[in-house]
Scaffold this motif. Structure first.
Motif, PDB file in Angstrom:
ATOM      1  N   ALA A  14      -0.458  -0.763  -7.857  1.00 35.49           N
ATOM      2  CA  ALA A  14      -0.509   0.422  -8.605  1.00 35.49           C
ATOM      3  C   ALA A  14      -1.451   0.735  -9.543  1.00 35.49           C
ATOM      4  CB  ALA A  14       0.984   0.722  -9.105  1.00 35.49           C
ATOM      5  N   ALA A  15      -1.825  -0.623 -10.269  1.00 32.09           N
ATOM      6  CA  ALA A  15      -2.957  -0.441 -11.392  1.00 32.09           C
ATOM      7  C   ALA A  15      -4.066  -0.330 -10.490  1.00 32.09           C
ATOM      8  CB  ALA A  15      -2.846  -1.782 -12.203  1.00 32.09           C
ATOM      9  N   ALA A  16      -4.517  -1.017  -9.477  1.00 31.78           N
ATOM     10  CA  ALA A  16      -5.752  -0.958  -8.790  1.00 31.78           C
ATOM     11  C   ALA A  16      -5.851   0.411  -8.429  1.00 31.78           C
ATOM     12  CB  ALA A  16      -5.847  -1.907  -7.743  1.00 31.78           C
ATOM     13  N   ALA A  17      -4.960   1.090  -7.612  1.00 26.74           N
ATOM     14  CA  ALA A  17      -5.069   2.325  -7.278  1.00 26.74           C
ATOM     15  C   ALA A  17      -5.268   3.418  -8.264  1.00 26.74           C
ATOM     16  CB  ALA A  17      -3.818   2.662  -6.474  1.00 26.74           C
ATOM     17  N   ALA A  18      -4.574   3.392  -9.536  1.00 31.05           N
ATOM     18  CA  ALA A  18      -4.583   4.175 -10.356  1.00 31.05           C
ATOM     19  C   ALA A  18      -6.131   4.223 -10.949  1.00 31.05           C
ATOM     20  CB  ALA A  18      -3.641   3.900 -11.616  1.00 31.05           C
ATOM     21  N   ARG A  19      -6.540   2.886 -11.161  1.00 34.23           N
ATOM     22  CA  ARG A  19      -7.794   2.653 -11.744  1.00 34.23           C
ATOM     23  C   ARG A  19      -9.125   3.191 -10.929  1.00 34.23           C
ATOM     24  NH1 ARG A  19      -7.401  -2.459 -11.969  1.00 34.23           N
ATOM     25  NH2 ARG A  19      -6.852  -2.447 -14.093  1.00 34.23           N
ATOM     26  N   ALA A  20      -8.778   2.960  -9.381  1.00 35.56           N
ATOM     27  CA  ALA A  20      -9.776   3.799  -8.584  1.00 35.56           C
ATOM     28  C   ALA A  20      -9.809   5.435  -8.624  1.00 35.56           C
ATOM     29  CB  ALA A  20      -9.429   3.521  -7.253  1.00 35.56           C
ATOM     30  N   VAL A  49      -8.838  16.194  -5.540  1.00 38.43           N
ATOM     31  CA  VAL A  49      -9.061  15.773  -4.137  1.00 38.43           C
ATOM     32  C   VAL A  49      -9.658  14.437  -3.863  1.00 38.43           C
ATOM     33  CG1 VAL A  49      -9.695  16.264  -1.877  1.00 38.43           C
ATOM     34  CG2 VAL A  49      -8.758  18.005  -3.282  1.00 38.43           C
ATOM     35  N   ALA A  50     -10.971  14.060  -4.412  1.00 38.22           N
ATOM     36  CA  ALA A  50     -11.796  12.921  -4.430  1.00 38.22           C
ATOM     37  C   ALA A  50     -11.050  11.633  -4.955  1.00 38.22           C
ATOM     38  CB  ALA A  50     -13.069  13.185  -4.960  1.00 38.22           C
ATOM     39  N   ALA A  51     -10.167  12.145  -6.223  1.00 42.90           N
ATOM     40  CA  ALA A  51      -9.535  10.982  -6.752  1.00 42.90           C
ATOM     41  C   ALA A  51      -8.552  10.513  -5.774  1.00 42.90           C
ATOM     42  CB  ALA A  51      -9.028  11.461  -8.259  1.00 42.90           C
ATOM     43  N   GLU A  52      -7.548  11.488  -5.468  1.00 41.33           N
ATOM     44  CA  GLU A  52      -6.409  11.149  -4.494  1.00 41.33           C
ATOM     45  C   GLU A  52      -7.022  10.204  -3.299  1.00 41.33           C
ATOM     46  OE1 GLU A  52      -3.119  13.981  -3.946  1.00 41.33           O
ATOM     47  OE2 GLU A  52      -3.338  13.650  -1.983  1.00 41.33           O
ATOM     48  N   ARG A  53      -8.264  10.555  -2.753  1.00 38.41           N
ATOM     49  CA  ARG A  53      -8.773  10.022  -1.628  1.00 38.41           C
ATOM     50  C   ARG A  53      -9.058   8.540  -1.897  1.00 38.41           C
ATOM     51  NH1 ARG A  53     -13.351  12.764  -1.138  1.00 38.41           N
ATOM     52  NH2 ARG A  53     -12.025  14.322  -0.041  1.00 38.41           N
ATOM     53  N   ALA A  54      -9.541   8.270  -3.131  1.00 34.77           N
ATOM     54  CA  ALA A  54      -9.793   6.884  -3.721  1.00 34.77           C
ATOM     55  C   ALA A  54      -8.531   5.939  -3.735  1.00 34.77           C
ATOM     56  CB  ALA A  54     -10.378   7.069  -5.085  1.00 34.77           C
ATOM     57  N   ILE A  55      -7.470   6.825  -4.283  1.00 31.57           N
ATOM     58  CA  ILE A  55      -6.177   6.122  -4.551  1.00 31.57           C
ATOM     59  C   ILE A  55      -5.537   5.813  -3.254  1.00 31.57           C
ATOM     60  CG2 ILE A  55      -3.794   6.642  -5.193  1.00 31.57           C
ATOM     61  CD1 ILE A  55      -4.908   8.229  -7.456  1.00 31.57           C
ATOM     62  N   LEU A  56      -5.524   6.761  -2.181  1.00 23.14           N
ATOM     63  CA  LEU A  56      -5.266   6.410  -0.851  1.00 23.14           C
ATOM     64  C   LEU A  56      -5.858   5.222  -0.187  1.00 23.14           C
ATOM     65  CD1 LEU A  56      -4.537  10.093   0.579  1.00 23.14           C
ATOM     66  CD2 LEU A  56      -2.820   8.477  -0.042  1.00 23.14           C
ATOM     67  N   GLY A  57      -7.253   5.130  -0.526  1.00 26.62           N
ATOM     68  CA  GLY A  57      -7.885   3.962   0.034  1.00 26.62           C
ATOM     69  C   GLY A  57      -7.457   2.643  -0.331  1.00 26.62           C
ATOM     70  N   VAL A  58      -7.123   2.638  -1.556  1.00 21.44           N
ATOM     71  CA  VAL A  58      -6.398   1.497  -2.241  1.00 21.44           C
ATOM     72  C   VAL A  58      -5.144   1.083  -1.577  1.00 21.44           C
ATOM     73  CG1 VAL A  58      -5.518   0.275  -4.373  1.00 21.44           C
ATOM     74  CG2 VAL A  58      -7.731   1.631  -4.131  1.00 21.44           C
ATOM     75  N   LEU A  59      -4.092   2.126  -1.609  1.00 23.81           N
ATOM     76  CA  LEU A  59      -2.817   2.018  -0.835  1.00 23.81           C
ATOM     77  C   LEU A  59      -2.691   1.761   0.170  1.00 23.81           C
ATOM     78  CD1 LEU A  59      -0.881   5.097  -3.021  1.00 23.81           C
ATOM     79  CD2 LEU A  59      -1.078   2.666  -3.439  1.00 23.81           C
ATOM     80  N   ARG A  60      -3.577   2.216   1.244  1.00 23.95           N
ATOM     81  CA  ARG A  60      -3.729   1.912   2.526  1.00 23.95           C
ATOM     82  C   ARG A  60      -4.039   0.397   2.755  1.00 23.95           C
ATOM     83  NH1 ARG A  60      -6.546   7.730   4.177  1.00 23.95           N
ATOM     84  NH2 ARG A  60      -4.503   8.895   4.391  1.00 23.95           N
ATOM     85  N   ALA A  61      -5.215   0.034   1.997  1.00 20.47           N
ATOM     86  CA  ALA A  61      -5.656  -1.384   2.147  1.00 20.47           C
ATOM     87  C   ALA A  61      -4.613  -2.457   1.828  1.00 20.47           C
ATOM     88  CB  ALA A  61      -6.917  -1.490   1.544  1.00 20.47           C
ATOM     89  N   ALA A  62      -4.006  -2.118   0.726  1.00 15.03           N
ATOM     90  CA  ALA A  62      -2.979  -2.901   0.229  1.00 15.03           C
ATOM     91  C   ALA A  62      -1.543  -3.055   0.646  1.00 15.03           C
ATOM     92  CB  ALA A  62      -2.698  -2.705  -1.629  1.00 15.03           C
ATOM     93  N   ARG A  63      -0.969  -1.646   1.196  1.00 13.12           N
ATOM     94  CA  ARG A  63       0.275  -1.568   1.782  1.00 13.12           C
ATOM     95  C   ARG A  63       0.235  -0.760   2.944  1.00 13.12           C
ATOM     96  NH1 ARG A  63       0.549  -5.355  -1.466  1.00 13.12           N
ATOM     97  NH2 ARG A  63       1.893  -5.528  -3.240  1.00 13.12           N
TER      98      ARG A  63
END
Length: 272
Positions: A14-20, A49-63
């Protein structure tokens, strides 16, 4: 040392995604950004939109097996996924669009870990569902990147009140009426920041309380992360009717302690 995002626990993810997401929001700040109209005066920007894309990238990679409900992209992932992340990539879009830095990036696992990032202070607030911490430049003046446990306190007497529409509690409850009550001025000082970053501030002791109207906010991409932080930090969290936040609930009162909550509920229920 952890080798990949998959090695992180849920709070770390969660922290990594929020930070991204926060990195994107900060990088695009001050630029002339295209707007996506949502109707009723609401809109998103390219930064959302761009921030959500970055967050999704972290979540997809992690979970990769988890589903995601995003403010901009809606639900993504397997329909039968056992777990769902709630993502608000830029809470405070109206603030951001006019050059205000009062915004937050919210990422929460439904009924679990969560994180709220402040893109401009560098603070990242996070919880594993049981305890809550903050790490960042604004939180740690020593600059050593250490975690600090969130400890709520009402000492500031500052209460953030959300005045943004809609107002489903009216006429029984109007946030603006709360501010007009003599008892409010006697005990508290109002603040209006128009972002759920204020909930992280309640958990961290920077605010005495936060009040907003609304329906069930427990599953809201805007509020889930902040509610999780407040609960884990030991705040008193209910609806504006005093009932638990959840299905059938109404609005939110998050207070640093029981006495602050009691005073606010007395004013909320007052008709004078």
């Amino acid at each position: 040392m952890m080798n990949s995002l998959t090695d992180l626990d849920d709070a770390g993810v969660a922290a990594a995604a929020a930070r991204a997401g926060a990195d994107v929001v900060r990088d695009l700040y001050g630029r002339r950004l295209a707007r996506i109209d949502k109707g009723g005066g609401d809109f998103a920007t390219e930064a959302d939109v761009a921030a959500e894309r970055a967050i999704l990238g972290v979540l997809r990679a992690a979970r990769p097996d988890d589903a995601v409900l995003g403010e901009e992209g809606g639900r993504q992932g397997a329909a039968d996924a056992a777990r769902q992340w709630l993502v608000d990539p830029l809470c405070g879009t109206l603030n951001y669009a006019v050059g205000s830095m009062l915004v937050a990036v919210n990422v929460a696992l439904r009924e679990g870990a969560a994180a709220v990032a402040d893109p401009f202070s560098g603070d990242v607030f996070r919880t594993d569902g049981e305890s809550a911490w903050v790490r960042g430049e604004g939180a740690d003046q020593r600059g050593d990147g250490a975690d600090r446990r969130l400890i709520p306190t009402s000492a500031s007497r500052l209460v953030d009140v959300n005045l943004d529409p809609p107002f489903p509690g009216a006429p029984g409850f109007r946030a603006v009426d709360l501010l007009a009550r003599p008892a409010f001025a006697e005990h508290f000082r109002p603040r209006v920041v128009s972002t759920t970053l204020a909930l992280a501030w309640v958990a961290a002791g920077k605010r005495a309380a936060y009040v907003t109207d609304g329906g069930d906010l427990s599953g809201s991409v805007h509020f889930a992360a902040g509610i999780a932080l407040c609960r884990a930090a030991g705040c008193v969290v209910t609806g504006i009717d005093g009932a638990p936040v959840g299905q059938g609930g109404q609005g939110l009162v998050a207070a640093a302690d029981a006495e602050t909550h009691r005073l606010l509920m007395t004013m909320v229920r007052s008709r004078e």
